[in-house]
Design a protein around this motif. Sequence first.
Motif, PDB file in Angstrom:
ATOM      1  N   GLY A 166       0.811  -1.214   0.000  1.00 33.48           N
ATOM      2  CA  GLY A 166       0.000   0.000   0.000  1.00 33.48           C
ATOM      3  C   GLY A 166       0.841   1.258   0.000  1.00 33.48           C
ATOM      4  N   ARG A 167       0.186   2.372  -0.248  1.00 35.29           N
ATOM      5  CA  ARG A 167       0.893   3.645  -0.297  1.00 35.29           C
ATOM      6  C   ARG A 167       0.780   4.432   1.009  1.00 35.29           C
ATOM      7  N   SER A 168      -0.152   4.074   1.837  1.00 35.94           N
ATOM      8  CA  SER A 168      -0.348   4.818   3.086  1.00 35.94           C
ATOM      9  C   SER A 168       0.358   4.119   4.242  1.00 35.94           C
ATOM     10  N   ASN A 169       0.670   4.889   5.280  1.00 40.87           N
ATOM     11  CA  ASN A 169       1.347   4.339   6.452  1.00 40.87           C
ATOM     12  C   ASN A 169       0.426   3.373   7.196  1.00 40.87           C
ATOM     13  N   ALA A 170       1.003   2.332   7.773  1.00 40.84           N
ATOM     14  CA  ALA A 170       0.223   1.318   8.486  1.00 40.84           C
ATOM     15  C   ALA A 170       0.152   1.648   9.973  1.00 40.84           C
ATOM     16  N   ARG A 171      -0.921   1.201  10.621  1.00 42.13           N
ATOM     17  CA  ARG A 171      -1.067   1.339  12.067  1.00 42.13           C
ATOM     18  C   ARG A 171      -0.822  -0.015  12.707  1.00 42.13           C
ATOM     19  N   PHE A 172       0.026  -0.040  13.728  1.00 46.98           N
ATOM     20  CA  PHE A 172       0.338  -1.292  14.419  1.00 46.98           C
ATOM     21  C   PHE A 172      -0.713  -1.525  15.492  1.00 46.98           C
ATOM     22  N   ASP A 173      -1.585  -2.476  15.258  1.00 50.48           N
ATOM     23  CA  ASP A 173      -2.687  -2.788  16.167  1.00 50.48           C
ATOM     24  C   ASP A 173      -2.266  -3.935  17.088  1.00 50.48           C
ATOM     25  N   ARG A 174      -1.846  -3.603  18.293  1.00 51.35           N
ATOM     26  CA  ARG A 174      -1.351  -4.620  19.216  1.00 51.35           C
ATOM     27  C   ARG A 174      -2.454  -5.574  19.665  1.00 51.35           C
ATOM     28  N   ALA A 175      -3.685  -5.071  19.730  1.00 46.60           N
ATOM     29  CA  ALA A 175      -4.807  -5.937  20.124  1.00 46.60           C
ATOM     30  C   ALA A 175      -5.030  -7.020  19.070  1.00 46.60           C
TER      31      ALA A 175
END
Length: 350
Positions: A166-175
């Motif tokens: 993807g072109r957008s930044n990823a969010r690290f979802d710890r849950a």
Amino acid sequence: MGVTHVLRGQEHVNNTPRHVALQRALSLPEPHYLHVPLIFNADGSKMSKRDKDKVARAAYKEQCALHPERFLDVPGVTAPELAKWAKDKRSQLATSALVALAERLELDLPAISVEDFRRAGYLPGTLCNYLGLLGFSPGEKDSEGKDRERFDRDYLADRFEASRIGRSNARFDRAKLLAFSADDIAALTDDAFWSLWEAWCTRYATWVSERFDEEMRKRIALALKSRCKTLADITSPSGPGAFLFLADDEILYEEKAVSKHLRKGEPDGFSVLEAVREALGSLADFSPEAIEETVRVFSEERGLGMGKVAQPLRVAVTGSAASPPLGDTLALLGSASVSRRITRCLAECR
């Protein structure tokens, strides 16, 4: 050096023309460059190794203001060095000193590096699977028609294409990572879980083998497996096995559990504990099966539901109303410890 491809974060895009210019000036081969989006924390901040220092710094400032004497002898760092580090939000402690400080603070640091996730008890396949989803999609559906999320490393290696990043930044979802881990732990056979937990303890919790023999360690692992989301959960101070690693006089009783399961009812839980302590104390065979049968018979003879007996016992020996199956819980502690904990509970909570 044989480097053909360079994959790195998009913050290095501006450096690439300089690197290419140097390579051409020195008549060196030019690798292919691919700049990928960054990984951010759930709050939108950039995921960074400084996150651990940030969390530790906040906790240190709060606790040091109340009990400065606790931080005079932290292994690997002096008190003046800690004071200087606390004032500089960009400074970082050495890893060993940071881990020692976190232990003194009784603080769980956020996992950032691969070693952090190993220490936190995540399986390699689980972490690779989750990381493979950050900014990338395999472009396939699962059996329920949803975007495929669970796959192993061979699957990722076979289907990875740079064009699908993807072109957008990823969010690290710890849950979400923890949910993946819980599923993977649950899918392990008992033997596999035991083997993995034993290896984890050898690396990160050597005190377990110093305190318990192999037979007991295996009993603990298998009794607690169904309640674990990571390999570290068993020995975690807030985990399902915390009651096993505390001395009998260190158990803290949850007031809500005491009020609900010990103070209420007719007869109340305290009266039940006094009577069942005698029944359990007479057992020559303190196995899970014998314990469960004794509690069943005890309940039936007094016209009580199993919960009216089991829950007071859980509160007395673990401090809370949640534990592994009652037979396993009591058997792992042993007859003498169970008796001492019931006696203490009656004396302190009544």
